[in-house]
Design an enzyme around this catalytic site. Structure first.
Site, PDB file in Angstrom:
ATOM      1  N   CYS A 137      27.452  72.219 -98.625  1.00  0.00           N
ATOM      2  CA  CYS A 137      28.431  71.608 -97.583  1.00  0.00           C
ATOM      3  C   CYS A 137      27.444  71.477 -96.267  1.00  0.00           C
ATOM      4  O   CYS A 137      27.492  70.498 -95.506  1.00  0.00           O
ATOM      5  CB  CYS A 137      29.602  72.551 -97.303  1.00  0.00           C
ATOM      6  SG  CYS A 137      28.908  74.125 -96.996  1.00  0.00           S
ATOM      7  N   GLU A 192      37.742  75.354 -95.392  1.00  0.00           N
ATOM      8  CA  GLU A 192      36.284  75.279 -95.110  1.00  0.00           C
ATOM      9  C   GLU A 192      36.105  74.000 -95.880  1.00  0.00           C
ATOM     10  O   GLU A 192      35.843  73.967 -97.237  1.00  0.00           O
ATOM     11  CB  GLU A 192      35.284  76.472 -95.630  1.00  0.00           C
ATOM     12  CG  GLU A 192      35.884  78.055 -95.535  1.00  0.00           C
ATOM     13  CD  GLU A 192      36.194  78.378 -93.825  1.00  0.00           C
ATOM     14  OE1 GLU A 192      35.538  77.387 -93.040  1.00  0.00           O
ATOM     15  OE2 GLU A 192      36.773  79.253 -93.768  1.00  0.00           O
TER      16      GLU A 192
HETATM   17  P1  NAD Z   1      37.327  70.037-104.507  1.00  0.00           P
HETATM   18  O1  NAD Z   1      37.855  69.707-102.995  1.00  0.00           O
HETATM   19  O2  NAD Z   1      37.129  69.046-105.576  1.00  0.00           O
HETATM   20  O3  NAD Z   1      37.783  71.302-104.848  1.00  0.00           O
HETATM   21  C1  NAD Z   1      37.790  72.571-104.311  1.00  0.00           C
HETATM   22  C2  NAD Z   1      38.935  73.385-105.180  1.00  0.00           C
HETATM   23  O4  NAD Z   1      40.330  73.023-104.772  1.00  0.00           O
HETATM   24  C3  NAD Z   1      38.927  73.404-106.472  1.00  0.00           C
HETATM   25  O5  NAD Z   1      39.327  74.736-106.958  1.00  0.00           O
HETATM   26  C4  NAD Z   1      39.800  72.488-106.948  1.00  0.00           C
HETATM   27  O6  NAD Z   1      40.432  72.595-108.366  1.00  0.00           O
HETATM   28  C5  NAD Z   1      40.977  72.536-105.996  1.00  0.00           C
HETATM   29  N1  NAD Z   1      41.770  71.440-105.765  1.00  0.00           N
HETATM   30  C6  NAD Z   1      41.371  70.210-105.915  1.00  0.00           C
HETATM   31  N2  NAD Z   1      42.564  69.361-105.477  1.00  0.00           N
HETATM   32  C7  NAD Z   1      43.503  70.144-105.070  1.00  0.00           C
HETATM   33  C8  NAD Z   1      44.576  70.000-104.411  1.00  0.00           C
HETATM   34  N3  NAD Z   1      45.390  68.964-104.164  1.00  0.00           N
HETATM   35  N4  NAD Z   1      45.442  71.064-104.054  1.00  0.00           N
HETATM   36  C9  NAD Z   1      44.914  72.384-104.365  1.00  0.00           C
HETATM   37  N5  NAD Z   1      43.964  72.695-104.730  1.00  0.00           N
HETATM   38  C10 NAD Z   1      43.086  71.547-105.245  1.00  0.00           C
HETATM   39  O7  NAD Z   1      35.970  70.647-104.021  1.00  0.00           O
HETATM   40  P2  NAD Z   1      34.488  70.771-104.651  1.00  0.00           P
HETATM   41  O8  NAD Z   1      33.956  69.385-105.489  1.00  0.00           O
HETATM   42  O9  NAD Z   1      34.825  71.899-105.808  1.00  0.00           O
HETATM   43  O10 NAD Z   1      33.447  71.233-103.856  1.00  0.00           O
HETATM   44  C11 NAD Z   1      32.510  70.458-103.022  1.00  0.00           C
HETATM   45  C12 NAD Z   1      32.887  70.151-101.721  1.00  0.00           C
HETATM   46  O11 NAD Z   1      33.298  71.189-100.894  1.00  0.00           O
HETATM   47  C13 NAD Z   1      31.960  69.513-100.725  1.00  0.00           C
HETATM   48  O12 NAD Z   1      32.709  68.713 -99.992  1.00  0.00           O
HETATM   49  C14 NAD Z   1      31.533  70.479 -99.980  1.00  0.00           C
HETATM   50  O13 NAD Z   1      30.880  70.050 -98.803  1.00  0.00           O
HETATM   51  C15 NAD Z   1      32.771  71.523 -99.745  1.00  0.00           C
HETATM   52  N6  NAD Z   1      32.119  72.770 -99.283  1.00  0.00           N
HETATM   53  C16 NAD Z   1      32.392  73.298 -98.122  1.00  0.00           C
HETATM   54  C17 NAD Z   1      32.038  74.727 -97.822  1.00  0.00           C
HETATM   55  C18 NAD Z   1      32.260  75.140 -96.472  1.00  0.00           C
HETATM   56  O14 NAD Z   1      31.912  76.386 -96.266  1.00  0.00           O
HETATM   57  N7  NAD Z   1      32.725  74.414 -95.416  1.00  0.00           N
HETATM   58  C19 NAD Z   1      31.169  75.401 -98.936  1.00  0.00           C
HETATM   59  C20 NAD Z   1      30.960  74.738-100.055  1.00  0.00           C
HETATM   60  C21 NAD Z   1      31.376  73.585-100.357  1.00  0.00           C
END
Ligand code: NAD
Length: 489
Positions: A284, A250
Site C-alpha cells: 500500500c 486502511e
Molecule cells: P481487496 O480490497 O480486494 O480485499 C481486501 C479484503 O476485503 C479481502 O479479504 C476481500 O475478500 C474482502 N472484500 C472484498 N470485497 C469485499 C466487499 N465488497 N465487502 C467486504 N469485504 C470484501 O484488497 P486486496 O487486493 O486483498 O489488497 C490489496 C489492497 O489493499 C491494495 O489496494 C493495497 O493498497 C491495500 N492495502 C492497504 C494497506 C494499509 O494499511 N493502508 C495495507 C495493505 C494493503
C-alpha cells in the site's frame, strides 16, 4: 481512463447481493508455480457471529493481564513456528523468503507494540475534583469485530488489527483474503495454541461475498478493514446508516516520491527502487509516482534504471535470492500489463519496459515510464511494479504534483534542504511523510494510515488501540452527596 485496468475494478459492485451459498469451496494457488496450496469450505457467517457473540461477555470480563499474557504466548508460538509461517506466506503470496521472514518479525513486534499502546492510549485515568467526586475514564471493548485482511501481507496486517482487538476484550472473526487462506488459518492456529479460546478468535475462509455478509450482519459491532479503496468505500457505504458500528479503513495509495537536490545519487536510486519495487510493488505504501527536479532527471533516472535492470525477480525459494517475486495472480499481471500499455498509448514514454517472461505465470519485471507528457494522468493505484515518472521545474510544482491525487497514504522527499523538507511536510497531504527514507515499511510504533481515499482517519499501528475500545467517562463518589442550592420554594 475508463480502459485503464486496475485491481480496484475487479472488486464486486457494492450493491450486489452476497451469494455465498453458491461458493461452498475456496482454493488458493501458489503464484510462482500455479500449484494449488489450500482448499477448504467457506465460513458459515451466521454460525460464526453467533459463537462470537456468546463468547464475548466472558472474554471481555477477563482481567486485562490475562489477555495480555495470551497475546504474549501467541508471540512465543509464532517464534516456535517462524519458519513454517514464513514458508506459508512465501508460497501463498510469492514473495521471497527473506521478505516473508521480515513479515514474521513484524507480526512479533506488533504484540509488544499493541500491549504498550493499550496501556498508553487506553489506560484507566482518575481525575479528582473536590466538588464532583472523581471523574474516571475507562475503556470498554466494542463486542464482535470483523477483521478483513488483504493478500499482500496476509499475516502482519490482519495481526495488526487482531492483536489490539483481542487485548481490548473484543471477540474477532477474521476473514483472510481469498488469495491467502492458508496463512490466515495458520495465524489462527497459533493464536489458539497460545490459549486464545476458539470462539474468541475465529477464521472465516471466504471471498468478497463472505466479507459482504459479515459487514452486513446485525450481530457484529465493527469492521477493521485493510484492502483497496473500492472495497473500503463499499463497506463504508453499506454501514452509512449504522453509526453504531465501528469502521476502520486502511486503504491504498498513489504515493509520490519527490527527488530534489542531492549529491547522493546511488542512495537516492536505492531508495527509489526499494520504494517502488519491493514486494513487486504490492505494498500500500509503494512509491507509484517519482517526481523529479529537472536538473536531477538525467543522472537520477540513469542510476534508477541501472539498478532496476539488476533486480532479480523469481520464485520465493530460488537461488540466487530474488529481490522480488511475482504479482499475486495472472489476472493481476494481465491488468498491470494492460495499464502499462494504456500509459504508453496515451503519451507515456517507457524508460524500462514491463516484461512478462512467461504468459502463463504472473512474473513481471520492474517497469519505469515517464508520464510527464500525458495530458490526463489517471489517479489510480497500480498495485504492481510500475513506476511513473513526472519531471518538474520548481519545488511548488513538485508539491502540487505530489498532491495531485485523491489518495494520501505516504509522501516522501529525497534530498533538499531542511527548509525544503519543512515546506514539503507542511504542504503535502498524507498520513505518513518521510525525508530521505523509503515510502515503504512504516513503523507500527507510530500511526499508520492516510488521508483522502487512503483511510477514514483511523490509522492503525500504535493508534489501533484507539478504536479497539471506546472510552467511558464516569462521575463517581462513594456515597451520594447532593443538595439543591437554588430555585426551591
Ligand atoms: P481487496 O480490497 O480486494 O480485499 C481486501 C479484503 O476485503 C479481502 O479479504 C476481500 O475478500 C474482502 N472484500 C472484498 N470485497 C469485499 C466487499 N465488497 N465487502 C467486504 N469485504 C470484501 O484488497 P486486496 O487486493 O486483498 O489488497 C490489496 C489492497 O489493499 C491494495 O489496494 C493495497 O493498497 C491495500 N492495502 C492497504 C494497506 C494499509 O494499511 N493502508 C495495507 C495493505 C494493503
Amino acid at each position: 481512463m475508463e480502459r485503464l485496468s486496475t485491481r480496484d475494478e475487479a472488486v464486486a459492485s457494492p450493491g450486489a447481493l452476497p451469494r455465498a451459498a453458491a461458493v461452498r469451496e475456496l482454493a488458493s494457488y501458489e503464484p510462482a508455480t500455479g500449484v494449488e496450496m489450500w482448499r477448504g469450505r467457506v465460513g458459515d457467517v451466521d454460525d460464526l457471529v453467533e459463537r462470537a457473540r456468546r463468547a464475548f461477555p466472558t472474554w471481555a470480563a477477563q482481567p486485562l493481564s490475562t489477555r495480555m499474557e495470551l497475546v504474549r504466548r501467541f508471540a512465543n508460538e509464532v517464534r516456535k513456528d517462524a519458519e513454517a509461517l514464513a514458508a506459508t506466506i512465501a508460497r501463498e503470496t510469492g514473495k521471497p523468503m527473506w521478505e516473508a521472514h521480515a513479515e514474521v518479525e513484524s507480526v512479533l513486534a506488533k504484540v509488544e507494540i499493541s500491549i504498550r499502546a493499550y496501556a498508553d492510549r487506553t489506560s484507566q485515568r482518575k481525575l479528582d475534583s473536590a466538588l464532583q467526586g472523581t471523574m474516571a475514564v475507562r475503556h470498554k471493548p466494542h463486542g464482535v469485530l470483523v477483521v478483513l485482511g488483504p493478500f499482500n501481507m496476509p499475516a502482519h496486517l490482519p495481526g495488526a488489527h487482531i492483536v489490539p482487538a483481542l487485548i481490548a476484550g473484543n471477540t474477532v472473526i477474521f476473514k483472510p483474503s481469498e488469495k491467502a487462506p492458508a496463512t490466515g488459518e495458520l495465524l489462527a492456529r497459533l493464536l489458539h495454541r497460545a490459549g486464545v479460546p476458539a470462539a474468541v478468535m475465529q477464521v472465516c475462509p471466504g471471498g468478497p461475498a463472505e466479507g459482504q455478509m459479515l459487514v452486513a450482519h446485525d450481530g457484529i459491532d465493527g469492521v477493521l478493514f485493510t484492502g483497496s479503496a473500492n472495497t473500503g468505500i463499499s463497506i463504508n457505504r453499506k454501514l452509512a446508516a449504522r453509526p453504531d458500528k465501528l469502521v476502520a479503513l486502511e486503504m491504498g495509495g498513489n504515493n509520490p516520491l519527490v527527488v530534489w537536490d542531492t549529491p547522493k545519487l546511488t542512495d537516492a536510486a536505492a531508495i527509489v527502487v526499494q520504494s517502488a519495487f519491493a514486494s513487486a510493488g504490492q505494498r500500500c505504501t509503494a512509491a507509484r509516482r517519482l517526481i523529479v527536479k529537472d536538473s536531477m532527471y538525467e543522472p537520477l533516472l540513469a542510476e534508477v534504471k541501472a539498478l532496476a535492470d539488476r533486480v532479480i525477480f523469481g520464485a520465493p525459494f530460488d537461488s540466487p535470492t530474488p529481490f522480488m517475486g511475482p504479482v499475486i495472480d495472472t489476472m493481476a499481471a494481465d491488468g498491470l500489463t494492460e495499464s502499462f500499455l494504456y500509459l504508453l498509448g496515451h503519451g507515456g514514454r517507457a524508460i524500462k519496459h514491463l516484461v512478462r517472461p512467461d504468459e502463463s505465470l504472473p512474473f513481471l519485471s520492474p517497469a519505469i515510464i515517464d508520464v510527464t507528457a500525458m495530458a490526463d494522468r489517471p489517479d489510480v493505484e497500480l498495485f504492481g511494479p510500475i513506476l511513473q515518472v513526472v519531471r518538474v521545474g520548481d519545488f511548488d510544482e513538485a508539491i502540487a504534483e505530489a498532491n495531485a491525487t485523491r489518495f494520501g497514504l505516504v509522501a516522501a522527499l529525497i534530498g533538499g534542504t531542511p527548509q525544503e523538507y519543512n515546506r514539503f511536510w507542511g504542504g503535502v497531504r498524507a498520513g505518513i511523510v518521510n525525508w530521505n527514507r523509503p515510502t515503504i515499511s512504516p513503523s507500527h510504533a507510530g500511526p499508520v494510515g492516510g488521508t483522502g481515499l487512503s483511510g477514514n482517519h483511523r490509522p492503525t499501528g500504535y493508534y489501533a488501540a484507539d478504536y479497539c475500545a471506546y472510552p467511558v467517562a464516569s462521575g463517581e463518589m462513594e456515597q451520594p452527596r447532593a443538595a439543591i442550592g437554588v430555585g426551591l420554594r
